[in-house]
Design an enzyme around this catalytic site. Structure first.
Site, PDB file in Angstrom:
ATOM      1  N   GLY A 109      54.819  80.516-116.549  1.00 42.41           N
ATOM      2  CA  GLY A 109      55.587  79.380-116.028  1.00 42.41           C
ATOM      3  C   GLY A 109      54.834  78.076-116.180  1.00 42.41           C
ATOM      4  CB  ILE A 134      62.332  84.832-111.008  1.00 39.18           C
ATOM      5  CG1 ILE A 134      61.454  84.327-109.871  1.00 39.18           C
ATOM      6  CG2 ILE A 134      61.867  86.176-111.532  1.00 39.18           C
ATOM      7  CD1 ILE A 134      61.607  85.151-108.593  1.00 39.18           C
ATOM      8  CG  ASP A 135      60.675  79.985-109.508  1.00 42.57           C
ATOM      9  OD1 ASP A 135      61.202  80.825-108.760  1.00 42.57           O
ATOM     10  OD2 ASP A 135      59.471  79.699-109.472  1.00 42.57           O
TER      11      ASP A 135
HETATM   12  P1  ADP Z   1      53.089  79.962-113.184  1.00 41.59           P
HETATM   13  O1  ADP Z   1      52.618  79.978-114.595  1.00 41.59           O
HETATM   14  O2  ADP Z   1      53.981  81.114-112.854  1.00 41.59           O
HETATM   15  O3  ADP Z   1      53.660  78.602-112.784  1.00 41.59           O
HETATM   16  P2  ADP Z   1      50.657  79.305-111.683  1.00 41.59           P
HETATM   17  O4  ADP Z   1      51.129  77.946-111.305  1.00 41.59           O
HETATM   18  O5  ADP Z   1      50.007  80.104-110.632  1.00 41.59           O
HETATM   19  O6  ADP Z   1      51.839  80.227-112.243  1.00 41.59           O
HETATM   20  O7  ADP Z   1      49.654  79.141-112.922  1.00 41.59           O
HETATM   21  C1  ADP Z   1      49.081  80.267-113.550  1.00 41.59           C
HETATM   22  C2  ADP Z   1      47.658  79.964-113.930  1.00 41.59           C
HETATM   23  O8  ADP Z   1      47.630  78.895-114.880  1.00 41.59           O
HETATM   24  C3  ADP Z   1      46.759  79.465-112.800  1.00 41.59           C
HETATM   25  O9  ADP Z   1      46.252  80.498-111.989  1.00 41.59           O
HETATM   26  C4  ADP Z   1      45.633  78.788-113.580  1.00 41.59           C
HETATM   27  O10 ADP Z   1      44.727  79.758-114.067  1.00 41.59           O
HETATM   28  C5  ADP Z   1      46.396  78.178-114.756  1.00 41.59           C
HETATM   29  N1  ADP Z   1      46.666  76.758-114.476  1.00 41.59           N
HETATM   30  C6  ADP Z   1      47.582  76.242-113.630  1.00 41.59           C
HETATM   31  N2  ADP Z   1      47.521  74.882-113.608  1.00 41.59           N
HETATM   32  C7  ADP Z   1      46.518  74.543-114.461  1.00 41.59           C
HETATM   33  C8  ADP Z   1      45.926  73.303-114.875  1.00 41.59           C
HETATM   34  N3  ADP Z   1      46.354  72.122-114.401  1.00 41.59           N
HETATM   35  N4  ADP Z   1      44.900  73.360-115.780  1.00 41.59           N
HETATM   36  C9  ADP Z   1      44.459  74.535-116.264  1.00 41.59           C
HETATM   37  N5  ADP Z   1      44.962  75.735-115.901  1.00 41.59           N
HETATM   38  C10 ADP Z   1      45.972  75.753-115.025  1.00 41.59           C
END
Ligand code: ADP
Length: 329
Positions: A109, A134-135
């Site tokens: 995501g 899923i969002d």
């Molecule tokens: P999703 O991808 O479902 O939105 P997350 O927001 O938890 O889930 O992000 C997944 C992973 O991506 C995080 O645990 C982190 O390792 C990485 N990540 C998120 N934001 C950043 C960022 N600004 N810079 C680098 N890596 C990031």
């Protein structure tokens, strides 16, 4: 852009962040497209954690046999703060280089793509994204993998709750997931024929709900299903239910669907979307694309640069909100 020569490449694939049904179908599509092009695939376990730790394995056909119908992700997923640091991303790049992996496909995501964008730009290792969430709030695609399954899971629960709500004459609050997007609530509410929808940004929702329930219960109605979008406040339906019950002196029950919405066998729509995007991501790499997400817009696969994908979140369109307001009141 320089085209890649098949037979000389190895790509890594990982799933990251919140898991979504259909991620396995995407992994399978990536493997099979790569196989056709004589490209080797390395599976990376537990998302960016496995990338940082070098937890890779050579994928064989046997790894993707009989996974198309499975929820979750055979690669595992994780959230890790370490990938947000330059050191974490550098270590990841070194691991890929040491393993002879030329490119990376990430399925995840918004957060996953924020990390992927930085990784692609800093290391020059071509990185391609596939929206799995899923969002359904990711720009650059009409639907993300997992959304269709999640609304069908929510719908199935609402239908079941309706049976008991009618039998017992009860007011039910059904809380569904959706983080910054209310689309799971809106679409499962419409499909499930909810009597009312509570969205976080609707400040008058509780007053309106009380007015409506009070008039329908005085007119003889004995049950109602209220779908509540959790927004950024999971569990919010308990306080909403209490307030409404207190004000109207009506007993109520709360059902929080929670992580049930993440699991289960992906729907046909999610599998087909995963197939299209998985194959397209591999072809995008062979054509020399990098730093892009493969999404589907108006039934065509479109590559959108990561910087546009991470600029914001897709919100439900006004039309569907209006539709929900008409049908759930
Ligand atoms: P999703 O991808 O479902 O939105 P997350 O927001 O938890 O889930 O992000 C997944 C992973 O991506 C995080 O645990 C982190 O390792 C990485 N990540 C998120 N934001 C950043 C960022 N600004 N810079 C680098 N890596 C990031």
């Amino acid at each position: 852009m320089k085209e890649k020569t098949p037979g000389s490449s190895r790509i890594g694939v990982l799933t990251s962040g919140g898991d979504a049904p259909g991620m396995n179908a995407a992994i399978r599509a990536i493997y099979r497209a790569a196989y056709e092009l004589d490209i080797e695939v390395a599976g990376i376990r537990r998302g960016y954690t496995g990338l940082i730790e070098g937890d890779f394995f050579r994928m064989e056909r046997s790894h993707v046999v009989n996974i198309i119908h499975l929820g979750g992700t055979i690669l595992g997923t994780s959230r890790t703060e370490e990938f947000k640091s330059w050191e974490g991303r550098q270590r990841s790049a070194e691991n890929l280089q040491n393993a002879g992996i030329d490119a990376l496909i990430v399925i995840g995501g918004d957060g996953t793509f924020k990390g992927a964008a930085r990784f692609n730009d800093e290391t020059g290792i071509p990185t391609i994204g596939i929206p799995g969430s899923i969002d359904n709030d990711i720009p650059g695609t009409d639907f993300s993998i997992g959304f269709d399954t999640a609304i069908n899971t929510a719908l199935e629960a609402i239908d079941k709750i309706r049976d008991t709500a009618i039998s017992h004459g009860r007011l039910f609050f059904v809380e569904v997931m959706g983080r910054s997007s209310d689309l799971i609530a809106i679409e499962s509410g419409i499909a499930g024929g909810a009597e009312f929808l509570v969205l976080p940004e609707d400040k008058n929702a509780i007053n309106d709900l009380c007015t409506q329930l009070s008039s329908s219960f005085s007119a003889g109605k004995r049950y109602a299903i209220v779908v509540v979008a959790e927004g950024n406040n999971p569990g919010c339906s308990f306080s909403i239910a209490k307030e409404v019950s207190d004000r109207l002196s009506i007993e109520s029950r709360v059902v929080v669907l929670g992580h049930i919405q993440r699991g289960g066998s992906p729907t046909a729509r999610d599998r087909v979307l995963a197939a299209k995007l998985g194959v397209s991501a591999v072809y995008a790499y062979t054509k020399g694309h990098a730093g892009v997400m493969a999404g589907e817009l108006k039934r065509s696969v479109v590559l959108t640069p990561f910087d546009k994908v991470i600029m914001g979140r897709n919100k439900p369109e006004q039309n569907i909100i209006r539709l929900a307001k008409i049908l759930t009141k």
